[in-house]
Scaffold this motif. Structure first.
Motif, PDB file in Angstrom:
ATOM      1  N   GLU A   1       0.850  -1.194   0.015  1.00  0.00           N
ATOM      2  CA  GLU A   1       0.020   0.046   0.106  1.00  0.00           C
ATOM      3  C   GLU A   1       1.018   1.270  -0.094  1.00  0.00           C
ATOM      4  N   GLY A   2       0.576   2.231  -0.910  1.00  0.00           N
ATOM      5  CA  GLY A   2       1.175   3.408  -0.936  1.00  0.00           C
ATOM      6  C   GLY A   2       2.325   3.370  -1.663  1.00  0.00           C
ATOM      7  N   VAL A   3       2.761   2.242  -2.339  1.00  0.00           N
ATOM      8  CA  VAL A   3       4.054   2.478  -3.316  1.00  0.00           C
ATOM      9  C   VAL A   3       3.739   3.117  -4.738  1.00  0.00           C
ATOM     10  N   SER A   4       4.605   3.810  -5.168  1.00  0.00           N
ATOM     11  CA  SER A   4       4.758   4.601  -6.384  1.00  0.00           C
ATOM     12  C   SER A   4       6.196   4.373  -7.180  1.00  0.00           C
ATOM     13  N   ARG A   5       6.051   4.745  -8.407  1.00  0.00           N
ATOM     14  CA  ARG A   5       7.382   4.655  -9.343  1.00  0.00           C
ATOM     15  C   ARG A   5       7.903   6.145  -9.215  1.00  0.00           C
ATOM     16  N   PRO A   6       9.308   6.156  -8.315  1.00  0.00           N
ATOM     17  CA  PRO A   6      10.156   7.257  -8.397  1.00  0.00           C
ATOM     18  C   PRO A   6      10.703   7.668  -9.661  1.00  0.00           C
ATOM     19  N   ASP A   7      11.237   6.815 -10.494  1.00  0.00           N
ATOM     20  CA  ASP A   7      12.135   7.094 -11.500  1.00  0.00           C
ATOM     21  C   ASP A   7      11.785   6.413 -12.770  1.00  0.00           C
ATOM     22  N   GLU A   8      12.096   6.758 -13.777  1.00  0.00           N
ATOM     23  CA  GLU A   8      11.949   5.687 -15.241  1.00  0.00           C
ATOM     24  C   GLU A   8      13.245   5.232 -15.403  1.00  0.00           C
ATOM     25  N   TYR A   9      13.267   4.058 -15.866  1.00  0.00           N
ATOM     26  CA  TYR A   9      14.500   3.412 -16.042  1.00  0.00           C
ATOM     27  C   TYR A   9      14.525   3.418 -17.683  1.00  0.00           C
ATOM     28  N   PRO A  10      15.776   4.036 -18.239  1.00  0.00           N
ATOM     29  CA  PRO A  10      15.827   4.338 -19.630  1.00  0.00           C
ATOM     30  C   PRO A  10      15.877   3.144 -20.513  1.00  0.00           C
ATOM     31  N   GLY A  11      16.385   2.032 -19.951  1.00  0.00           N
ATOM     32  CA  GLY A  11      16.658   0.539 -20.679  1.00  0.00           C
ATOM     33  C   GLY A  11      15.085   0.170 -20.989  1.00  0.00           C
ATOM     34  N   ARG A  12      14.354   0.413 -19.975  1.00  0.00           N
ATOM     35  CA  ARG A  12      12.901   0.040 -20.229  1.00  0.00           C
ATOM     36  C   ARG A  12      12.858  -1.708 -19.767  1.00  0.00           C
ATOM     37  N   HIS A  13      13.642  -2.047 -19.067  1.00  0.00           N
ATOM     38  CA  HIS A  13      13.731  -3.653 -18.739  1.00  0.00           C
ATOM     39  C   HIS A  13      13.378  -3.819 -17.214  1.00  0.00           C
ATOM     40  N   THR A  14      13.218  -2.630 -16.543  1.00  0.00           N
ATOM     41  CA  THR A  14      12.696  -2.611 -15.007  1.00  0.00           C
ATOM     42  C   THR A  14      11.748  -1.620 -14.908  1.00  0.00           C
ATOM     43  N   CYS A  15      11.019  -2.033 -13.782  1.00  0.00           N
ATOM     44  CA  CYS A  15       9.880  -1.116 -13.175  1.00  0.00           C
ATOM     45  C   CYS A  15      10.112  -1.143 -11.563  1.00  0.00           C
ATOM     46  N   PHE A  16      10.067  -0.107 -11.138  1.00  0.00           N
ATOM     47  CA  PHE A  16      10.252  -0.041  -9.716  1.00  0.00           C
ATOM     48  C   PHE A  16       9.181   0.748  -8.768  1.00  0.00           C
ATOM     49  N   TRP A  17       8.832   0.249  -7.865  1.00  0.00           N
ATOM     50  CA  TRP A  17       8.141   0.862  -6.848  1.00  0.00           C
ATOM     51  C   TRP A  17       8.476   1.013  -5.570  1.00  0.00           C
ATOM     52  N   GLU A  18       8.403   2.034  -4.724  1.00  0.00           N
ATOM     53  CA  GLU A  18       8.791   2.271  -3.491  1.00  0.00           C
ATOM     54  C   GLU A  18       7.688   2.947  -2.658  1.00  0.00           C
ATOM     55  N   ARG A  19       7.556   2.704  -1.284  1.00  0.00           N
ATOM     56  CA  ARG A  19       6.660   3.351  -0.456  1.00  0.00           C
ATOM     57  C   ARG A  19       7.083   4.944  -0.321  1.00  0.00           C
ATOM     58  N   SER A  20       8.446   5.127   0.036  1.00  0.00           N
ATOM     59  CA  SER A  20       8.905   6.357   0.059  1.00  0.00           C
ATOM     60  C   SER A  20      10.378   6.219   0.052  1.00  0.00           C
ATOM     61  N   PRO A  21      11.113   7.238  -0.205  1.00  0.00           N
ATOM     62  CA  PRO A  21      12.617   7.046  -0.061  1.00  0.00           C
ATOM     63  C   PRO A  21      13.180   6.685   1.137  1.00  0.00           C
ATOM     64  N   GLY A  22      13.850   5.510   1.241  1.00  0.00           N
ATOM     65  CA  GLY A  22      14.393   5.120   2.536  1.00  0.00           C
ATOM     66  C   GLY A  22      13.706   3.831   3.007  1.00  0.00           C
ATOM     67  N   SER A  23      12.354   3.946   2.484  1.00  0.00           N
ATOM     68  CA  SER A  23      11.405   3.063   2.922  1.00  0.00           C
ATOM     69  C   SER A  23      11.978   1.456   2.758  1.00  0.00           C
ATOM     70  N   PRO A  24      11.665   0.467   3.552  1.00  0.00           N
ATOM     71  CA  PRO A  24      12.187  -0.823   3.460  1.00  0.00           C
ATOM     72  C   PRO A  24      11.134  -1.582   2.416  1.00  0.00           C
ATOM     73  N   VAL A  25      10.145  -0.864   2.247  1.00  0.00           N
ATOM     74  CA  VAL A  25       8.925  -1.485   1.267  1.00  0.00           C
ATOM     75  C   VAL A  25       9.212  -1.180  -0.042  1.00  0.00           C
TER      76      VAL A  25
END
Length: 319
Positions: free
Chosen positions: A199-223
């Motif tokens: 819950e609450g995760v979002s995408r902070p950055d786009e990866y230019p190579g388009r082979h990865t998608c990443f979500w985090e709850r907040s910067p520094g969060s373990p989730v």
């Protein structure tokens, strides 16, 4: 845990190490678009050559780990040490704003090099393009002890020569390859954030190579959770408590890592088509979900990783 690239790829089996193609002039700005055109199909092994590392010992292309970078293994004879170099991974400068304070040198075309890490056992430099895209050269000690930073500098200098000579090559992926598929387009952000534990995760950055998608709850969060299309051996059970079985209709391996530092990690992976970049390696394209949670929450991490895989796997092309 590694989070750690295709059909036909001559760059890592034949072309790499050949004579550069002569060019006339270098544009005023070598943006990533000018240099690479389509970042999703860049052949990272065309950015390097095992022969570039002869001064350190013997070098060879080694087992693939990723679609985003090329792996070179160097046996440093003088130190009796093995080093793995990773060359070619793309990211964005906004994810490393402190890099400007570790400026190493300027390069023609508006490029510059920053020192990301400089410990002897793990060293990393980033080549920064005028449009904010970065390309990484890193090295880590696999066995023994040696200073990897000189190897990283050599690898970066060679990659820069390839780039300024406009000699970068591209893969020719199979019709059903993962290479041209952006994992971020296979699943809605809202569906990821609705999974229990994410819950609450979002995408902070786009990866230019388009082979990865990443979500985090907040910067520094373990989730966090990551969907990654990579390459390597067919996934199997590597951890205590790991399992194999169907996930989202595909044979998958789940590995549990209850304690990595202060966090828990879980990986769910499935093999796709054969990956023939490195001759002699039994490798496949691999789709992976990596979920991280706070320490002691390995069950939650694996439940989240499995739920994400159940969303993504049915969207993958048939192997």
């Amino acid at each position: 845990m590694a989070v750690v690239a295709v059909g036909f790829l001559s760059a890592c089996t034949a072309k790499v190490g050949g004579l550069p193609v002569a060019t006339t002039t270098v544009p005023d700005e070598l943006t990533s678009e000018v240099v690479f055109d389509d970042l999703t199909t860049v052949a990272p092994c065309s950015l390097t050559d095992p022969g570039a590392f002869d001064e350190y010992g013997t070098a060879e292309f080694t087992a693939p780990e990723s679609l985003d970078y090329c792996a070179v293994r160097v046996n440093d004879i003088s130190k009796d040490a093995d080093v793995i170099l990773s060359i070619g991974a793309f990211s964005v400068l906004s994810a490393q704003p402190e890099l400007a304070d570790n400026h190493v040198k300027d390069v023609e075309g508006g490029l510059w090099v920053g020192q990301q890490d400089d410990t002897p056992t793990f060293c990393s430099q980033l080549l920064v393009f005028p449009d904010g895209v970065t390309m990484q050269v890193s090295a880590s000690v696999y066995d023994g002890s040696t200073d990897t930073c000189p190897m990283v500098e050599t690898g970066m200098d060679h990659a820069i020569d390839v780039i300024t000579d406009r000699d970068v090559e591209h893969r020719e992926p199979e019709r059903n390859s993962l290479l041209r598929i952006d994992p971020c387009e296979l699943v809605d952000d809202d569906d990821i954030a609705a999974i229990p534990g994410l819950e609450g995760v979002s995408r902070p950055d786009e990866y230019p190579g388009r082979h990865t998608c990443f979500w985090e709850r907040s910067p520094g969060s373990p989730v966090t959770v990551r969907v990654q299309f990579g390459a390597g051996p067919r996934p199997g059970v590597y951890s205590q408590g790991g399992t194999e079985g169907l996930v989202g209709g595909r044979p998958s391996a789940t590995n549990r890592y209850p304690k990595v530092g202060e966090n828990s990690y879980c990986a769910v992976e499935t093999a796709h088509i054969r990956f023939d970049e490195i001759a002699g390696e039994d490798a496949y394209e691999v789709a992976s979900v990596y979920s991280r949670a706070a320490g002691g929450q390995i069950d939650a991490a694996c439940a989240a990783a499995t739920a994400v895989a159940e969303l993504v796997w049915p969207e993958l092309p048939q192997a």
